[in-house]
Design a protein around this motif. Structure first.
Motif, PDB file in Angstrom:
ATOM      1  N   PHE A 123       0.828  -1.210   0.000  1.00 33.08           N
ATOM      2  CA  PHE A 123       0.000   0.000   0.000  1.00 33.08           C
ATOM      3  C   PHE A 123       0.865   1.263   0.000  1.00 33.08           C
ATOM      4  N   LEU A 124       1.888   1.300   0.857  1.00 32.87           N
ATOM      5  CA  LEU A 124       2.755   2.479   0.935  1.00 32.87           C
ATOM      6  C   LEU A 124       3.575   2.648  -0.340  1.00 32.87           C
ATOM      7  N   ARG A 125       4.037   1.555  -0.920  1.00 31.64           N
ATOM      8  CA  ARG A 125       4.782   1.647  -2.193  1.00 31.64           C
ATOM      9  C   ARG A 125       3.883   2.199  -3.295  1.00 31.64           C
ATOM     10  N   LYS A 126       2.641   1.757  -3.309  1.00 30.88           N
ATOM     11  CA  LYS A 126       1.694   2.242  -4.317  1.00 30.88           C
ATOM     12  C   LYS A 126       1.456   3.747  -4.131  1.00 30.88           C
ATOM     13  N   LEU A 127       1.268   4.190  -2.889  1.00 33.58           N
ATOM     14  CA  LEU A 127       1.077   5.620  -2.636  1.00 33.58           C
ATOM     15  C   LEU A 127       2.312   6.434  -3.006  1.00 33.58           C
ATOM     16  N   SER A 128       3.489   5.853  -2.823  1.00 37.93           N
ATOM     17  CA  SER A 128       4.732   6.563  -3.134  1.00 37.93           C
ATOM     18  C   SER A 128       4.866   6.865  -4.617  1.00 37.93           C
ATOM     19  N   THR A 129       4.189   6.110  -5.460  1.00 40.94           N
ATOM     20  CA  THR A 129       4.282   6.371  -6.901  1.00 40.94           C
ATOM     21  C   THR A 129       3.677   7.712  -7.273  1.00 40.94           C
ATOM     22  N   ILE A 130       2.874   8.287  -6.378  1.00 43.04           N
ATOM     23  CA  ILE A 130       2.268   9.591  -6.670  1.00 43.04           C
ATOM     24  C   ILE A 130       3.340  10.637  -6.899  1.00 43.04           C
ATOM     25  N   HIS A 131       4.382  10.667  -6.072  1.00 38.08           N
ATOM     26  CA  HIS A 131       5.396  11.699  -6.281  1.00 38.08           C
ATOM     27  C   HIS A 131       6.700  11.183  -6.851  1.00 38.08           C
ATOM     28  N   THR A 132       6.775   9.894  -7.123  1.00 33.21           N
ATOM     29  CA  THR A 132       7.951   9.409  -7.839  1.00 33.21           C
ATOM     30  C   THR A 132       7.645   9.201  -9.315  1.00 33.21           C
ATOM     31  N   ALA A 133       6.364   9.228  -9.659  1.00 28.68           N
ATOM     32  CA  ALA A 133       5.891   9.001 -11.028  1.00 28.68           C
ATOM     33  C   ALA A 133       6.380   7.658 -11.565  1.00 28.68           C
ATOM     34  N   ALA A 134       6.576   6.709 -10.664  1.00 26.19           N
ATOM     35  CA  ALA A 134       7.007   5.369 -11.071  1.00 26.19           C
ATOM     36  C   ALA A 134       5.795   4.569 -11.534  1.00 26.19           C
ATOM     37  N   ARG A 135       6.050   3.676 -12.454  1.00 28.11           N
ATOM     38  CA  ARG A 135       4.990   2.792 -12.936  1.00 28.11           C
ATOM     39  C   ARG A 135       5.156   1.421 -12.290  1.00 28.11           C
ATOM     40  N   TRP A 136       4.030   0.765 -12.121  1.00 28.79           N
ATOM     41  CA  TRP A 136       4.042  -0.594 -11.609  1.00 28.79           C
ATOM     42  C   TRP A 136       4.297  -1.560 -12.756  1.00 28.79           C
ATOM     43  N   LYS A 137       4.576  -2.799 -12.432  1.00 29.13           N
ATOM     44  CA  LYS A 137       4.860  -3.807 -13.466  1.00 29.13           C
ATOM     45  C   LYS A 137       3.717  -3.944 -14.457  1.00 29.13           C
ATOM     46  N   ASP A 138       2.507  -3.714 -13.987  1.00 28.60           N
ATOM     47  CA  ASP A 138       1.351  -3.819 -14.887  1.00 28.60           C
ATOM     48  C   ASP A 138       1.124  -2.535 -15.697  1.00 28.60           C
ATOM     49  N   GLY A 139       2.020  -1.542 -15.538  1.00 30.58           N
ATOM     50  CA  GLY A 139       1.922  -0.292 -16.298  1.00 30.58           C
ATOM     51  C   GLY A 139       1.077   0.780 -15.637  1.00 30.58           C
ATOM     52  N   SER A 140       0.449   0.467 -14.514  1.00 34.70           N
ATOM     53  CA  SER A 140      -0.403   1.456 -13.861  1.00 34.70           C
ATOM     54  C   SER A 140       0.437   2.403 -13.014  1.00 34.70           C
ATOM     55  N   GLU A 141      -0.133   3.542 -12.740  1.00 29.61           N
ATOM     56  CA  GLU A 141       0.490   4.526 -11.853  1.00 29.61           C
ATOM     57  C   GLU A 141      -0.605   5.401 -11.278  1.00 29.61           C
ATOM     58  N   LEU A 142      -0.322   6.035 -10.159  1.00 28.06           N
ATOM     59  CA  LEU A 142      -1.304   6.910  -9.538  1.00 28.06           C
ATOM     60  C   LEU A 142      -1.111   8.366  -9.940  1.00 28.06           C
ATOM     61  N   SER A 143       0.014   8.665 -10.546  1.00 30.50           N
ATOM     62  CA  SER A 143       0.314  10.035 -10.934  1.00 30.50           C
ATOM     63  C   SER A 143      -0.300  10.342 -12.294  1.00 30.50           C
TER      64      SER A 143
ATOM     65  N   PHE B 169      -0.391  13.861 -15.436  1.00 29.00           N
ATOM     66  CA  PHE B 169       0.156  15.171 -15.795  1.00 29.00           C
ATOM     67  C   PHE B 169      -0.474  16.264 -14.935  1.00 29.00           C
ATOM     68  N   SER B 170      -1.785  16.190 -14.760  1.00 29.00           N
ATOM     69  CA  SER B 170      -2.484  17.205 -13.959  1.00 29.00           C
ATOM     70  C   SER B 170      -2.000  17.199 -12.518  1.00 29.00           C
ATOM     71  N   LEU B 171      -1.803  16.011 -11.957  1.00 36.26           N
ATOM     72  CA  LEU B 171      -1.315  15.931 -10.582  1.00 36.26           C
ATOM     73  C   LEU B 171       0.112  16.453 -10.490  1.00 36.26           C
ATOM     74  N   ARG B 172       0.954  16.099 -11.465  1.00 35.31           N
ATOM     75  CA  ARG B 172       2.335  16.613 -11.455  1.00 35.31           C
ATOM     76  C   ARG B 172       2.355  18.135 -11.536  1.00 35.31           C
ATOM     77  N   LEU B 173       1.503  18.700 -12.368  1.00 32.91           N
ATOM     78  CA  LEU B 173       1.411  20.151 -12.486  1.00 32.91           C
ATOM     79  C   LEU B 173       0.958  20.763 -11.163  1.00 32.91           C
ATOM     80  N   PHE B 174      -0.026  20.147 -10.527  1.00 29.57           N
ATOM     81  CA  PHE B 174      -0.499  20.633  -9.228  1.00 29.57           C
ATOM     82  C   PHE B 174       0.620  20.555  -8.188  1.00 29.57           C
ATOM     83  N   VAL B 175       1.411  19.495  -8.225  1.00 24.33           N
ATOM     84  CA  VAL B 175       2.527  19.338  -7.290  1.00 24.33           C
ATOM     85  C   VAL B 175       3.588  20.413  -7.531  1.00 24.33           C
ATOM     86  N   ILE B 176       3.845  20.752  -8.781  1.00 24.88           N
ATOM     87  CA  ILE B 176       4.814  21.813  -9.087  1.00 24.88           C
ATOM     88  C   ILE B 176       4.302  23.154  -8.549  1.00 24.88           C
TER      89      ILE B 176
END
Length: 114
Positions: A37-57, A59-66
């Motif tokens: 669960f924590l690794r999945k949440l961490s993908t929000i600000h690392t913009a990392a993708r999971w093995k299945d290609g999914s991610e929680l981040s 473009f809009s979220l990255r822009l909001f974070v900037i």
């Protein structure tokens, strides 16, 4: 100065939830807590993708974070200005600010020269 206080207030309130998330996720990453669960949440600000290609981040979220990061810088600087301008003791504000630079610098240097 009243307008700067309002800017500080509204930006702080707007971005407080995301800043808290980043601070809390920084704690679990620093402590090495890595549940699925924590690794999945961490993908929000690392913009990392999971093995299945999914991610929680996104473009809009990255822009909001900037925008949040820039606003955090602005509100931090405004907070420092207000501490010196409206605080009871400029000397205390200066010492706290200086310690905020000195303490982590010393800890980094101690680690670097081991």
């Amino acid at each position: 100065m009243q307008k700067l206080r309002l800017v500080h207030l509204y930006l702080g309130c707007l971005f407080a939830p995301l800043l808290l998330f980043f601070a809390i996720s920084g704690i679990w990453q620093t402590l090495g807590l890595h549940s699925l669960f924590l690794r999945k949440l961490s993908t929000i600000h690392t913009a990392a993708r999971w093995k299945d290609g999914s991610e929680l981040s996104s473009f809009s979220l990255r822009l909001f974070v900037i925008v949040m990061a820039v606003s955090f810088i602005v509100t931090t600087l405004l907070g420092i200005v207000m501490a010196f301008k409206f605080g009871r003791s400029r000397k205390a504000a200066f010492y706290c600010l200086a310690l905020g630079v000195i303490i982590p610098s010393v800890l980094i240097l101690l680690r670097a020269f081991r």
